[in-house]
Enzyme design. Structure first.
Site, short mmCIF file in Angstrom:
data_model
loop_
_atom_site.label_atom_id
_atom_site.label_comp_id
_atom_site.label_asym_id
_atom_site.label_seq_id
_atom_site.Cartn_x
_atom_site.Cartn_y
_atom_site.Cartn_z
CD GLU A 136 -2.94 -1.30 2.18
OE1 GLU A 136 -2.78 -0.59 3.18
OE2 GLU A 136 -3.81 -2.05 2.14
CD GLU A 158 -4.31 -6.74 2.98
OE1 GLU A 158 -2.92 -6.94 2.92
OE2 GLU A 158 -4.61 -5.84 3.18
#
Length: 523
Positions: free
Chosen positions: A221, A340
């Site tokens: 991220e 994810e």
């Protein structure tokens, strides 16, 4: 791609309480009263006839062999959101790696892809080689990324994790720290080249021990707008080239070279991802990974309604479409991965994420749904979702049907696109009265209606007592609970004549296997 095994979602196998009512005395009266009480519910339930046409001539797409993935995350017990601290002893650092439930859950998939990574991934050091710091776990720290200090994975713990992976046959994706060596120049923005020294030492040790890492994922991220940290796409691409060179050097002429995966972030800036592919260039990035938390934050009071709203769920298809187009235009050598996905972010939604409403029986998908994705045409309500795949490792087709409606049931007729061509010329709109009547009573799966004794398999998943927020799931009416040996139970189907329609109850999930479905694409 959550618990002991998967990020921001916990799965529970619970013992179900059973009660019996005597058939003597008041038994008959009680049964009659129960029937009368349930009658308004039965009468108020909508029932819709739906026709689904499966196009078995060609596959629309193909999934990975190991489509189902679970994440082992770094979060310590002190990770809390919305006055809830659900992580407990489920992190990479403190999970009981010898617990029989954990071992059996992984073994049931044979194999299960396990991703080692998560939000704190870019604060992890590896306790080996040139590391000049003490190897300590995370602690709460004001001003630290996500409110925590940097942490360290000891070699002893890495050895123990690999014992678990080897024992259970897991396929490992390991997330590397992509912030190591960089410095923060302004809030959330990090600059400088990646320092590969600690990661290189760690990978060298991993190779020397013979630990099979299927893929190395670079960062978590840090892409696009980032979460709490971000890196420029051009620098990220250059670092991927460096990492690829290290992998080529370390793995040398090994038969099984690992994949390189990145960036493991939200697809919130198409230009950033396009730049990453262009800078890193051909044959560097094997898979472009992104994360999906389309339900929003875990404290959103609308989460229950979002889960059952077909329009809300469908809008996210644009993201997948944009990911696909970005890869096609800027990096066709790469493939798309969802690294994810947990529904709601920030540790999930209390009293929702660990219930039937937000659950999905991943083991049935893994066992029944093959790689080949087939196109389907469906008439009727948007609350019925339909997906078709080639059957896994066997002939035939498997369908997944999800009913998002709380009140409507569906009577489903499944047809092969060959039937449409042969029986109706130009398609579904040209039904004669005879064909229309036949469709309501017969499931078509081949070149002609199947009126013989062939069977299909049905796996119906519902919530206990009809409570969609129950933490107990039923398979064909039977609670999914550990058996007397504390093992995952057999997932047995109902065998149903293919000449009968499929009934899908409100708020339910069904896998339906057609062993004799004629699909040329699946031959």
């Amino acid at each position: 791609m959550s618990a002991s095994l998967s990020k921001k979602r916990h799965f529970y196998w619970e013992a179900a309480l059973s009660q019996s009512i005597s058939a003597q005395g008041m038994g008959l009266k009680l049964a009659f009263l129960l029937f009368l009480c349930s009658l308004p519910v039965i009468l108020s339930q909508e029932n819709n006839d739906v026709t689904i046409i499966v196009k078995g001539s060609v596959t629309e797409a193909e999934t990975d062999d190991n489509f189902v993935c679970a994440t082992l995350d770094w979060w310590p017990p002190e990770k809390c959101n919305y006055k809830q601290c659900p992580w407990g002893k489920s992190s990479i650092f403190n999970l009981d790696l010898n617990h029989p439930y954990l071992v059996r859950a992984i073994e049931a998939f044979r194999p299960l892809r396990i991703r080692v990574g998560g939000s704190l991934q870019d604060q992890i050091k590896y306790g080996i080689g040139s590391l000049k710091f003490s190897c300590d776990p995370f602690t709460k720290m004001s001003g630290g990324l996500f409110g925590f200090s940097k942490g360290c994975l000891s070699i002893a713990r890495w050895d123990a994790l690999n014992l678990l992976f080897q024992k259970t046959g897991a396929i490992v994706t390991f997330g590397l720290n992509a912030l190591y060596g960089r410095h923060q120049v302004q809030k959330g923005f990090w600059q400088g080249a990646w320092n590969s020294s600690n990661a290189r030492d760690f990978m060298e040790y991993t190779i020397s021990k013979g630990y099979p890492v299927d893929s190395w994922e670079f960062g978590n991220e840090l892409s696009g707008r980032g979460v709490l940290a971000r890196v420029d796409a051009e620098q990220y691409g250059k670092d991927l080239i460096s990492l690829k060179a290290i992998l080529d050097e370390l793995y040398g002429k090994s038969r099984s070279k690992p994949l390189l995966v990145a960036p493991g972030g939200f697809f919130d800036n198409q230009q950033w991802y396009a730049k990453l592919l262009e800078v890193s260039g051909p044959s560097v990035l094997n898979a472009m990974s992104h994360h999906v938390y389309n339900l929003g934050p875990g404290n959103d009071p609308r989460i229950v309604s979002k889960i059952t709203d077909p329009k809300y769920l469908s809008w996210f298809a644009d993201t997948f479409r944009n990911v696909q187009l970005t890869i096609q235009r800027h990096g066709p050598w790469s493939s798309a991965w969802v690294g994810e996905a947990g529904g709601a972010y920030n540790s999930g939604s209390h009293l929702v994420s660990n219930t039937f409403l937000n659950s999905f029986c991943a083991l049935l998908w893994h066992r029944l749904m093959g790689k080949g994705v087939l196109s389907v045409d469906i008439s009727g309500s948007p609350f019925l979702r339909a997906y078709a795949h080639c059957r896994k490792q066997k002939s035939g087709v498997t369908m997944l049907l999800i009913n998002l409606s709380k009140s409507a049931a569906f009577t489903v007729t499944v047809r092969n696109d060959l039937n449409v061509d042969l029986a109706e010329g130009n398609g579904i709109q040209k039904d004669s009265s005879f064909i229309h009547g036949l469709k309501k009573t017969v499931s078509w799966i081949g070149k002609e209606a199947s009126l013989d004794s062939h069977k299909r398999e049905e796996y119906h998943l519902t919530a206990k007592d009809g409570n969609h927020l129950s933490r107990t799931m039923l398979l064909n009416g039977i609670p999914l609970q550990l058996n007397k040996n504390r093992e995952i139970p057999a997932l047995n189907p109902l065998l149903v004549s293919v000449s009968s329609p499929i009934f899908i109850a409100p708020l339910s999930i069904a896998f339906v296997v057609f062993p004799n479905f004629e699909a040329r694409a699946c031959a």
